[in-house]
Design a protein around this motif. Sequence first.
Motif, PDB file in Angstrom:
ATOM      1  N   ARG A  83       0.693  -1.345   0.156  1.00 42.62           N
ATOM      2  CA  ARG A  83       0.062  -0.142   0.068  1.00 42.62           C
ATOM      3  C   ARG A  83       0.945   1.406   0.015  1.00 42.62           C
ATOM      4  N   GLY A  84       2.217   1.156  -0.168  1.00 45.86           N
ATOM      5  CA  GLY A  84       3.124   2.797  -0.852  1.00 45.86           C
ATOM      6  C   GLY A  84       3.591   2.719   0.479  1.00 45.86           C
ATOM      7  N   GLU A  85       2.741   2.065   1.987  1.00 45.24           N
ATOM      8  CA  GLU A  85       3.355   2.527   3.397  1.00 45.24           C
ATOM      9  C   GLU A  85       5.155   1.529   3.375  1.00 45.24           C
ATOM     10  N   THR A  86       5.681   2.607   4.109  1.00 45.78           N
ATOM     11  CA  THR A  86       6.951   1.821   4.743  1.00 45.78           C
ATOM     12  C   THR A  86       7.077   0.623   6.154  1.00 45.78           C
ATOM     13  N   ASN A  87       6.548  -0.144   5.587  1.00 49.14           N
ATOM     14  CA  ASN A  87       6.826  -0.811   7.162  1.00 49.14           C
ATOM     15  C   ASN A  87       6.606  -2.401   6.162  1.00 49.14           C
ATOM     16  N   ARG A  88       7.138  -3.584   7.490  1.00 49.74           N
ATOM     17  CA  ARG A  88       7.597  -4.444   6.574  1.00 49.74           C
ATOM     18  C   ARG A  88       6.179  -5.927   5.878  1.00 49.74           C
ATOM     19  N   LYS A  89       5.773  -4.826   6.310  1.00 52.61           N
ATOM     20  CA  LYS A  89       4.673  -5.878   4.871  1.00 52.61           C
ATOM     21  C   LYS A  89       4.406  -5.179   4.047  1.00 52.61           C
ATOM     22  N   SER A  90       4.622  -4.474   3.473  1.00 42.99           N
ATOM     23  CA  SER A  90       5.272  -3.938   2.375  1.00 42.99           C
ATOM     24  C   SER A  90       5.794  -4.072   1.659  1.00 42.99           C
ATOM     25  N   LEU A  91       7.026  -4.092   2.396  1.00 44.27           N
ATOM     26  CA  LEU A  91       8.286  -4.143   1.354  1.00 44.27           C
ATOM     27  C   LEU A  91       8.283  -5.625   1.645  1.00 44.27           C
ATOM     28  N   GLU A  92       7.937  -6.498   1.861  1.00 44.30           N
ATOM     29  CA  GLU A  92       8.115  -8.059   2.153  1.00 44.30           C
ATOM     30  C   GLU A  92       7.055  -8.766   0.874  1.00 44.30           C
ATOM     31  N   ALA A  93       5.080  -7.930   0.756  1.00 42.94           N
ATOM     32  CA  ALA A  93       5.167  -7.462  -0.506  1.00 42.94           C
ATOM     33  C   ALA A  93       5.622  -7.479  -1.778  1.00 42.94           C
ATOM     34  N   MET A  94       6.683  -6.606  -2.275  1.00 38.84           N
ATOM     35  CA  MET A  94       7.130  -6.231  -2.741  1.00 38.84           C
ATOM     36  C   MET A  94       8.047  -7.427  -3.408  1.00 38.84           C
ATOM     37  N   VAL A  95       8.730  -7.742  -2.560  1.00 41.04           N
ATOM     38  CA  VAL A  95       9.771  -8.161  -2.807  1.00 41.04           C
ATOM     39  C   VAL A  95       9.736  -9.773  -3.535  1.00 41.04           C
ATOM     40  N   LYS A  96       8.351 -10.697  -2.357  1.00 40.79           N
ATOM     41  CA  LYS A  96       7.657 -11.432  -2.861  1.00 40.79           C
ATOM     42  C   LYS A  96       6.974 -11.338  -4.046  1.00 40.79           C
ATOM     43  N   SER A  97       6.664 -10.014  -4.671  1.00 36.33           N
ATOM     44  CA  SER A  97       6.051 -10.024  -6.165  1.00 36.33           C
ATOM     45  C   SER A  97       7.115 -10.387  -7.452  1.00 36.33           C
ATOM     46  N   THR A  98       8.489  -9.585  -6.688  1.00 36.25           N
ATOM     47  CA  THR A  98       9.208  -9.286  -7.686  1.00 36.25           C
ATOM     48  C   THR A  98      10.372 -10.675  -8.312  1.00 36.25           C
ATOM     49  N   GLY A  99      10.405 -11.018  -6.882  1.00 35.16           N
ATOM     50  CA  GLY A  99      10.746 -12.425  -6.681  1.00 35.16           C
ATOM     51  C   GLY A  99       9.701 -13.453  -7.395  1.00 35.16           C
ATOM     52  N   LYS A 100       8.827 -13.455  -7.945  1.00 37.48           N
ATOM     53  CA  LYS A 100       7.635 -14.247  -8.563  1.00 37.48           C
ATOM     54  C   LYS A 100       8.284 -13.705 -10.288  1.00 37.48           C
ATOM     55  N   GLU A 101       7.605 -12.498 -10.005  1.00 36.88           N
ATOM     56  CA  GLU A 101       7.841 -12.220 -11.801  1.00 36.88           C
ATOM     57  C   GLU A 101       8.876 -12.059 -12.227  1.00 36.88           C
ATOM     58  N   SER A 102      10.232 -12.089 -11.386  1.00 38.06           N
ATOM     59  CA  SER A 102      11.676 -12.427 -11.757  1.00 38.06           C
ATOM     60  C   SER A 102      11.997 -14.285 -11.706  1.00 38.06           C
ATOM     61  N   VAL A 103      11.850 -14.562 -11.343  1.00 37.44           N
ATOM     62  CA  VAL A 103      11.429 -16.119 -11.412  1.00 37.44           C
ATOM     63  C   VAL A 103      10.428 -17.106 -12.750  1.00 37.44           C
ATOM     64  N   GLN A 104       9.786 -15.837 -13.112  1.00 38.71           N
ATOM     65  CA  GLN A 104       8.954 -16.685 -14.490  1.00 38.71           C
ATOM     66  C   GLN A 104       9.578 -16.248 -15.410  1.00 38.71           C
ATOM     67  N   TRP A 105      10.179 -14.615 -15.565  1.00 38.67           N
ATOM     68  CA  TRP A 105      10.973 -14.629 -17.051  1.00 38.67           C
ATOM     69  C   TRP A 105      12.398 -15.120 -17.166  1.00 38.67           C
ATOM     70  N   GLY A 106      13.111 -15.367 -16.403  1.00 37.88           N
ATOM     71  CA  GLY A 106      14.424 -16.552 -16.605  1.00 37.88           C
ATOM     72  C   GLY A 106      13.414 -17.704 -16.960  1.00 37.88           C
ATOM     73  N   LEU A 107      12.314 -18.064 -16.404  1.00 37.20           N
ATOM     74  CA  LEU A 107      12.033 -19.724 -16.310  1.00 37.20           C
ATOM     75  C   LEU A 107      11.186 -19.573 -18.078  1.00 37.20           C
ATOM     76  N   ALA A 108      10.881 -18.115 -18.017  1.00 34.76           N
ATOM     77  CA  ALA A 108      10.474 -18.118 -19.978  1.00 34.76           C
ATOM     78  C   ALA A 108      12.212 -18.212 -20.541  1.00 34.76           C
ATOM     79  N   ALA A 109      12.492 -17.821 -20.141  1.00 32.31           N
ATOM     80  CA  ALA A 109      13.671 -17.016 -21.176  1.00 32.31           C
ATOM     81  C   ALA A 109      15.157 -18.738 -21.235  1.00 32.31           C
ATOM     82  N   GLY A 110      14.551 -19.472 -20.477  1.00 33.12           N
ATOM     83  CA  GLY A 110      15.604 -20.369 -20.137  1.00 33.12           C
ATOM     84  C   GLY A 110      15.218 -21.202 -21.321  1.00 33.12           C
ATOM     85  N   LEU A 111      14.214 -21.724 -20.550  1.00 40.65           N
ATOM     86  CA  LEU A 111      13.396 -22.349 -21.116  1.00 40.65           C
ATOM     87  C   LEU A 111      13.124 -21.945 -22.743  1.00 40.65           C
ATOM     88  N   TYR A 112      12.667 -20.882 -23.762  1.00 37.98           N
ATOM     89  CA  TYR A 112      13.008 -20.683 -25.066  1.00 37.98           C
ATOM     90  C   TYR A 112      14.570 -20.680 -24.910  1.00 37.98           C
TER      91      TYR A 112
END
Length: 175
Positions: A83-112
């Motif tokens: 939610r744009g807050e500087t708390n632990r929960k929002s940071l964890e959510a951002m790291v989780k979503s960034t990591g998930k998307e990073s793995v998706q991009w990596g898997l797609a590129a590696g597979l292709y």
Amino acid sequence: MSSDLETRSLLDEWRCFDKGGFFDLGHPLLNRIAESFVKAGGIGAIQAAAREACLIAIEGSESSNSPDITTTKNKKQRFPDLRGETNRKSLEAMVKSTGKESVQWGLAAGLYSGLTYGLKEARGAHDWKNSAVAGAITGMALALTCEETSHEQVVQCAITGAALSTAANLLTGIF
């Protein structure tokens, strides 16, 4: 010898990676898959972090400009904990979503990359057919990583992946 190492620039270091690559896993196929995964995963992480930072900035400016709370509540929020807050929960959510998307991009590129290399080695030629098959399989795999995937979405992503990959292969010699 040490003076040569001290005078090398960052650009010289990157050129060395182009020649030998990041990894030496003992087989060109494995090297290609690992390199594609790491490069695309990094790009995916940067893209996801930049997108989330932009969304946070836009949300912050919209909520400070308009006192009407109903307009911001009705908007579909991509990551409810972010939610744009500087708390632990929002940071964890951002790291989780960034990591998930990073793995998706990596898997797609590696597979292709692995599929195009394997098909080239198996068929003895690199043409639009290899690109179409690799794009279709990669598109299907990407569709399956999404939540609540339907049969139609998998087919659509396979067709889109094959079309994009084939077009890129055919246009390589033109531009």
